[in-house]
Each structure stands twice: as structure tokens, then as C-alpha cells.
Design a protein around this motif. Structure first.
Motif, PDB file in Angstrom:
ATOM      1  N   ARG A  20      16.100   8.721  12.735  1.00  0.00           N
ATOM      2  CA  ARG A  20      14.693   9.069  12.964  1.00  0.00           C
ATOM      3  C   ARG A  20      13.936   9.054  11.645  1.00  0.00           C
ATOM      4  N   PRO A  21      12.691   8.612  11.687  1.00  0.00           N
ATOM      5  CA  PRO A  21      11.878   8.650  10.465  1.00  0.00           C
ATOM      6  C   PRO A  21      11.551  10.088  10.069  1.00  0.00           C
ATOM      7  N   SER A  22      11.238  10.264   8.813  1.00  0.00           N
ATOM      8  CA  SER A  22      10.925  11.583   8.265  1.00  0.00           C
ATOM      9  C   SER A  22       9.416  11.808   8.263  1.00  0.00           C
ATOM     10  N   TRP A  23       8.992  12.922   8.873  1.00  0.00           N
ATOM     11  CA  TRP A  23       7.571  13.268   8.850  1.00  0.00           C
ATOM     12  C   TRP A  23       7.095  13.453   7.419  1.00  0.00           C
ATOM     13  N   PHE A  24       7.918  14.115   6.627  1.00  0.00           N
ATOM     14  CA  PHE A  24       7.548  14.371   5.242  1.00  0.00           C
ATOM     15  C   PHE A  24       7.269  13.068   4.500  1.00  0.00           C
ATOM     16  N   LEU A  25       8.166  12.095   4.633  1.00  0.00           N
ATOM     17  CA  LEU A  25       7.988  10.835   3.917  1.00  0.00           C
ATOM     18  C   LEU A  25       6.785  10.057   4.431  1.00  0.00           C
ATOM     19  N   ALA A  26       6.532  10.101   5.735  1.00  0.00           N
ATOM     20  CA  ALA A  26       5.354   9.418   6.289  1.00  0.00           C
ATOM     21  C   ALA A  26       4.073  10.013   5.710  1.00  0.00           C
ATOM     22  N   ILE A  27       3.993  11.333   5.646  1.00  0.00           N
ATOM     23  CA  ILE A  27       2.810  12.005   5.090  1.00  0.00           C
ATOM     24  C   ILE A  27       2.710  11.745   3.587  1.00  0.00           C
ATOM     25  N   PHE A  28       3.843  11.801   2.904  1.00  0.00           N
ATOM     26  CA  PHE A  28       3.872  11.551   1.462  1.00  0.00           C
ATOM     27  C   PHE A  28       3.378  10.143   1.133  1.00  0.00           C
ATOM     28  N   LEU A  29       3.855   9.146   1.876  1.00  0.00           N
ATOM     29  CA  LEU A  29       3.417   7.767   1.637  1.00  0.00           C
ATOM     30  C   LEU A  29       1.931   7.590   1.932  1.00  0.00           C
ATOM     31  N   THR A  30       1.441   8.263   2.959  1.00  0.00           N
ATOM     32  CA  THR A  30       0.007   8.206   3.275  1.00  0.00           C
ATOM     33  C   THR A  30      -0.812   8.795   2.132  1.00  0.00           C
ATOM     34  N   LEU A  31      -0.361   9.936   1.600  1.00  0.00           N
ATOM     35  CA  LEU A  31      -1.069  10.551   0.474  1.00  0.00           C
ATOM     36  C   LEU A  31      -1.021   9.678  -0.778  1.00  0.00           C
ATOM     37  N   LEU A  32       0.138   9.071  -1.038  1.00  0.00           N
ATOM     38  CA  LEU A  32       0.237   8.174  -2.181  1.00  0.00           C
ATOM     39  C   LEU A  32      -0.714   6.987  -2.040  1.00  0.00           C
ATOM     40  N   ALA A  33      -0.766   6.414  -0.850  1.00  0.00           N
ATOM     41  CA  ALA A  33      -1.666   5.283  -0.616  1.00  0.00           C
ATOM     42  C   ALA A  33      -3.123   5.709  -0.788  1.00  0.00           C
ATOM     43  N   ALA A  34      -3.481   6.881  -0.288  1.00  0.00           N
ATOM     44  CA  ALA A  34      -4.859   7.373  -0.424  1.00  0.00           C
ATOM     45  C   ALA A  34      -5.219   7.581  -1.891  1.00  0.00           C
ATOM     46  N   ILE A  35      -4.324   8.184  -2.648  1.00  0.00           N
ATOM     47  CA  ILE A  35      -4.580   8.410  -4.072  1.00  0.00           C
ATOM     48  C   ILE A  35      -4.700   7.080  -4.811  1.00  0.00           C
ATOM     49  N   GLY A  36      -3.830   6.135  -4.498  1.00  0.00           N
ATOM     50  CA  GLY A  36      -3.892   4.820  -5.127  1.00  0.00           C
ATOM     51  C   GLY A  36      -5.191   4.091  -4.827  1.00  0.00           C
ATOM     52  N   ILE A  37      -5.644   4.167  -3.573  1.00  0.00           N
ATOM     53  CA  ILE A  37      -6.899   3.501  -3.201  1.00  0.00           C
ATOM     54  C   ILE A  37      -8.097   4.192  -3.851  1.00  0.00           C
ATOM     55  N   VAL A  38      -8.067   5.515  -3.953  1.00  0.00           N
ATOM     56  CA  VAL A  38      -9.158   6.237  -4.637  1.00  0.00           C
ATOM     57  C   VAL A  38      -9.218   5.824  -6.106  1.00  0.00           C
ATOM     58  N   CYS A  39      -8.079   5.726  -6.756  1.00  0.00           N
ATOM     59  CA  CYS A  39      -8.059   5.308  -8.165  1.00  0.00           C
ATOM     60  C   CYS A  39      -8.613   3.892  -8.318  1.00  0.00           C
ATOM     61  N   LEU A  40      -8.187   3.000  -7.446  1.00  0.00           N
ATOM     62  CA  LEU A  40      -8.706   1.632  -7.472  1.00  0.00           C
ATOM     63  C   LEU A  40     -10.214   1.631  -7.217  1.00  0.00           C
ATOM     64  N   SER A  41     -10.659   2.452  -6.301  1.00  0.00           N
ATOM     65  CA  SER A  41     -12.094   2.543  -5.985  1.00  0.00           C
ATOM     66  C   SER A  41     -12.905   3.005  -7.182  1.00  0.00           C
ATOM     67  N   LEU A  42     -12.394   3.973  -7.915  1.00  0.00           N
ATOM     68  CA  LEU A  42     -13.105   4.475  -9.090  1.00  0.00           C
ATOM     69  C   LEU A  42     -13.260   3.389 -10.158  1.00  0.00           C
ATOM     70  N   VAL A  43     -12.205   2.634 -10.370  1.00  0.00           N
ATOM     71  CA  VAL A  43     -12.268   1.570 -11.366  1.00  0.00           C
ATOM     72  C   VAL A  43     -13.218   0.463 -10.909  1.00  0.00           C
ATOM     73  N   VAL A  44     -13.147   0.086  -9.632  1.00  0.00           N
ATOM     74  CA  VAL A  44     -14.054  -0.936  -9.111  1.00  0.00           C
ATOM     75  C   VAL A  44     -15.498  -0.445  -9.173  1.00  0.00           C
ATOM     76  N   TYR A  45     -15.717   0.837  -8.917  1.00  0.00           N
ATOM     77  CA  TYR A  45     -17.067   1.407  -8.996  1.00  0.00           C
ATOM     78  C   TYR A  45     -17.635   1.273 -10.413  1.00  0.00           C
ATOM     79  N   LEU A  46     -16.778   1.496 -11.411  1.00  0.00           N
ATOM     80  CA  LEU A  46     -17.248   1.378 -12.790  1.00  0.00           C
ATOM     81  C   LEU A  46     -17.629  -0.062 -13.141  1.00  0.00           C
TER      82      LEU A  46
END
Length: 176
Positions: A78-104
Motif C-alpha cells: 500500500r502507498p504511504s499517506w505520509f509520502l504522498a503528502i510529503f511529495l505534494t508539499l515538496l512539489a508545491a515548494i519547488g513550484i513556488v520557488c520557480l515562480s518567485l524567480v520567474v516573477y523577478l
């Protein structure tokens, strides 16, 4: 605003995004290994311990080859809820960082790139869909006789986490 700092920051952020992509993709990869383990128990007692161990971990006997003294167990991972949430948070943080740089660099694209954060749950969904699978564990047991004792040597082909748990639970020694 034509400093070389912003383009190089964009390049580094894109490289980190590629690394994040491959990290998310690797979260579903099979990590099958072969281990040679030794138990001080005789073969009959050891096989009953193995059968009970795999039954308690929700595996079932899928095949028995008496000529090779080999047993194959199957169980659903079975997949891990923790890892699914963790990967979602990592992806969100990565996209926010990319967004900030693109905004600049390109202030007019800021809302489009920031809206990509809404795609981050797709990484958790990707993990969830790909990591739930049928897992197989193959065991081959051999008895080794010495003058004083008899022990069992086992060759196990399984996921590395399952091998670690098997070693820990049954207190098996490695025989590499």
C-alpha cells in the motif's frame, strides 16, 4: 535589471526543479535486492517462522517449488499517506520557488507560473497510483550441517525494506 545574477538563479532553480521531478519519479521505483541470510534454526522450524512472519505481513504463498526448495510469497504494497503528502508539499515548494524567480525575470508571467502550484497535488497522486502494487518475495532455503549444529541458509529476493524488516524481526545474520 540586466545583472547576471537573475539568469543564473533561474538556471539553478530549473536544475533543482529537474532534480525534484526525478526525485518524485523515483519514489515509485522497485528496489528489489537479493540477500543471503543465515539462521541458527533447523530447516523445519525456520520455515514455520518464515511462514508466520509473511502471514503476519499479509503475504500469501503464491508458489512452491519442492525440487528447488523455493517458496514465492505475494502481497499487496500500500502507498504511504505520509509520502504522498510529503511529495505534494515538496512539489508545491519547488513550484513556488520557480515562480518567485520567474516573477523577478518576467513580472507579467507571475500569476500564470504561481497558478502552477495548483498542479502540485499531481505529484502525490502520481506516487499514489504507481506505488500500490503486488509485491513478490522469493525464498530458497538450504540446510547446512556442521559437526555441532545445523543451520539454515536462505536466499531472499525482495524489496530492500522487506529484507531489512525480515533481518530485524527474525534476527538473521548476513552471509555475503
Amino acid at each position: 535589471m540586466d545583472t547576471p545574477i537573475l539568469p543564473s538563479t533561474l538556471l539553478l532553480t530549473l536544475l533543482l526543479s529537474v532534480g525534484l521531478f526525478f526525485f518524485i519519479r523515483a519514489s515509485t521505483k522497485d528496489r528489489i535486492e537479493t540477500a543471503h541470510l543465515v539462521s541458527e534454526e533447523n530447516e523445519a522450524a525456520f520455515m514455520s517462522q518464515l511462514k508466520e512472519y509473511f502471514r503476519s505481513r499479509s503475504y500469501r504463498v503464491a508458489a512452491v517449488d519442492r525440487e528447488l526448495n523455493q517458496v514465492t510469497f505475494e502481497g499487496n504494497v500500500r502507498p504511504s499517506w505520509f509520502l504522498a503528502i510529503f511529495l505534494t508539499l515538496l512539489a508545491a515548494i519547488g513550484i513556488v520557488c520557480l515562480s518567485l524567480v520567474v516573477y523577478l525575470l518576467f513580472p507579467s508571467l507571475s500569476t500564470v507560473v504561481l497558478g502552477m502550484v495548483l498542479l502540485s497535488p499531481l505529484s502525490g497522486l502520481f506516487y499514489w497510483k504507481k506505488s500500490g502494487r503486488l509485491e513478490k518475495v522469493s525464498l530458497k532455503v538450504e540446510t547446512t550441517q556442521s559437526e555441532q549444529t545445523s543451520s539454515s541458509k536462505i536466499t531472499v529476493v525482495a524489496h530492500r525494506d522487506e529484507l531489512t524488516e525480515l533481518r530485524r524481526t527474525l534476527q538473521l545474520k548476513g552471509n555475503e
